[in-house]
Design a protein around this motif. Structure first.
Motif, PDB file in Angstrom:
ATOM      1  N   PHE A 203       0.721  -1.270  -0.100  1.00  0.00           N
ATOM      2  CA  PHE A 203       0.264   0.029   0.041  1.00  0.00           C
ATOM      3  C   PHE A 203       0.775   1.210  -0.118  1.00  0.00           C
ATOM      4  CE2 PHE A 203      -2.861  -3.032   2.024  1.00  0.00           C
ATOM      5  CZ  PHE A 203      -3.847  -3.075   0.995  1.00  0.00           C
ATOM      6  N   SER A 204       2.303   1.102   0.173  1.00  0.00           N
ATOM      7  CA  SER A 204       3.150   2.223   0.215  1.00  0.00           C
ATOM      8  C   SER A 204       3.876   2.597  -1.258  1.00  0.00           C
ATOM      9  CB  SER A 204       4.373   2.169   1.282  1.00  0.00           C
ATOM     10  OG  SER A 204       3.501   1.942   2.545  1.00  0.00           O
ATOM     11  N   GLU A 205       3.413   1.764  -2.105  1.00  0.00           N
ATOM     12  CA  GLU A 205       4.222   1.808  -3.402  1.00  0.00           C
ATOM     13  C   GLU A 205       3.647   2.623  -4.303  1.00  0.00           C
ATOM     14  OE1 GLU A 205       4.610  -2.219  -4.894  1.00  0.00           O
ATOM     15  OE2 GLU A 205       5.611  -3.014  -3.295  1.00  0.00           O
ATOM     16  N   LYS A 206       4.414   3.724  -5.061  1.00  0.00           N
ATOM     17  CA  LYS A 206       3.834   4.629  -5.643  1.00  0.00           C
ATOM     18  C   LYS A 206       3.668   4.084  -7.078  1.00  0.00           C
ATOM     19  CE  LYS A 206       4.722   8.877  -4.875  1.00  0.00           C
ATOM     20  NZ  LYS A 206       5.405   9.926  -4.889  1.00  0.00           N
ATOM     21  N   ASP A 207       4.270   3.168  -7.470  1.00  0.00           N
ATOM     22  CA  ASP A 207       4.134   2.450  -8.900  1.00  0.00           C
ATOM     23  C   ASP A 207       4.832   1.218  -8.802  1.00  0.00           C
ATOM     24  OD1 ASP A 207       7.252   2.553  -9.104  1.00  0.00           O
ATOM     25  OD2 ASP A 207       7.177   4.842  -9.456  1.00  0.00           O
ATOM     26  N   GLY A 212       7.371  -4.691 -18.595  1.00  0.00           N
ATOM     27  CA  GLY A 212       8.321  -3.667 -18.766  1.00  0.00           C
ATOM     28  C   GLY A 212       7.983  -2.174 -18.570  1.00  0.00           C
ATOM     29  N   LYS A 213       6.850  -1.867 -18.494  1.00  0.00           N
ATOM     30  CA  LYS A 213       6.309  -0.398 -18.408  1.00  0.00           C
ATOM     31  C   LYS A 213       5.996  -0.037 -16.956  1.00  0.00           C
ATOM     32  CE  LYS A 213       2.602   2.657 -19.917  1.00  0.00           C
ATOM     33  NZ  LYS A 213       1.360   2.740 -20.956  1.00  0.00           N
ATOM     34  N   THR A 214       6.422   1.302 -16.569  1.00  0.00           N
ATOM     35  CA  THR A 214       6.317   1.705 -15.190  1.00  0.00           C
ATOM     36  C   THR A 214       4.838   2.015 -15.229  1.00  0.00           C
ATOM     37  OG1 THR A 214       8.689   2.244 -14.810  1.00  0.00           O
ATOM     38  CG2 THR A 214       6.867   3.302 -13.338  1.00  0.00           C
ATOM     39  N   ILE A 215       3.818   1.608 -14.087  1.00  0.00           N
ATOM     40  CA  ILE A 215       2.725   1.953 -13.986  1.00  0.00           C
ATOM     41  C   ILE A 215       2.686   2.770 -12.682  1.00  0.00           C
ATOM     42  CG2 ILE A 215       0.379   1.072 -13.497  1.00  0.00           C
ATOM     43  CD1 ILE A 215       1.570   0.176 -16.457  1.00  0.00           C
TER      44      ILE A 215
END
Length: 284
Positions: A203-207, A212-215
């Protein structure tokens, strides 16, 4: 007025969490008027809880029924975490994405027919991107159908003491029969941390990276406000902008729920107001 809760274990698996706010009114608690741009449609509801002892520090319409929107996915994740810990699902398992799941409207990752997603990535997609297609796929994978999964979600809500919540789907997409309260969402936010501290980092992750694509995620309070370490945002037109926010400054912890904002910015600004006012009042 105290906002107390107690924990009990059943079959060494379930956490029973109950919070009583009956009889509380906004006149009994110091009120913080929402900013004028927060909600012009009458959907505003909020609650601030000291997460260490369950004491309610602020509430406004906390027991009023509201549409949860993607806050629903907190319960979807609760049941997924529970299944992993019970050994029913592996974090490396591949979840098939059905045609029903693929056809969900955004927010979504987008899948072609026959594709799958591993459980670990599915968790990140739900916690960060709030992907509706993934939520449906997870529900079907655990329960066989989204309908059965939604009934399981509602049953789990009752176990956790969420007395005014009904789930009809795994995603939070519009359904007139799906409703919750700010109080119930605070309960769920605390239960997730208490029951699954080993998964709370999601829940702390921003992406996250998918194919291969950053979401990138939707929770702009993470990294903006000191101490904010999750947890989930949500929006549909009927609900307005919702959020459950966890704040941890080391010695003090809050759960802040704001529902019905007119925009993500006004909602976030109001959460920040509430944190600044009530974090010093939390127990250490």
């Amino acid at each position: 007025m105290p906002f107390s809760f107690s924990f009990f274990r059943r079959a060494a698996v379930f956490l029973l969490l109950a919070i009583a706010v009956a009889g509380c009114t906004t006149t009994e608690i110091e009120a913080v008027a929402p900013t004028t741009t927060l909600d012009t449609s009458g959907r505003y509801a909020a609650i601030v809880v000291d997460a260490r002892n369950g004491r309610m520090l602020y509430q406004a319409n906390a027991e009023a029924e509201r549409y949860p929107a993607s806050l629903t996915k907190m319960m979807t994740l609760y049941l997924l975490f529970e299944a992993i810990d019970a050994g029913k699902i592996s974090k490396t398992a591949e979840i098939p994405v059905s045609e029903h799941a693929r056809k969900q409207p955004p927010s979504k990752l987008g899948f072609k027919s026959g594709q799958t997603i591993d459980v670990d990535t599915a968790i990140r997609a739900l916690a960060t991107k709030s992907a509706n297609d993934v939520a449906v796929a997870v529900g079907e994978y655990i329960a066989g159908s989204e309908e059965v999964f939604a009934a399981t979600m509602t049953a789990k809500a009752r176990v956790l003491g969420m007395r005014n919540t009904v789930f009809r789907n795994a995603s939070g997409l519009p359904d007139d029969g799906q409703h919750t309260t700010a109080r119930d969402m605070a309960l769920l936010g605390m239960a997730l941390r208490q029951r699954f501290p080993h998964y709370y980092h999601y829940f702390s992750e921003k992406d996250f990276v998918f194919r291969g694509k950053t979401i990138r995620g939707h929770n702009d309070l993470i990294g903006r406000v000191a101490g904010v370490d999750g947890i989930k945002t949500g929006y549909v037109r009927a609900s307005g902008y919702n959020i459950v926010t966890s704040v941890n400054n080391g010695s003090r912890r809050l759960i802040v729920v704001v529902m019905g904002g007119d925009s993500a910015r006004s909602r976030n600004d109001h959460v920040e107001e509430l944190i600044q006012r009530y974090l010093p009042q939390a127990g250490s």
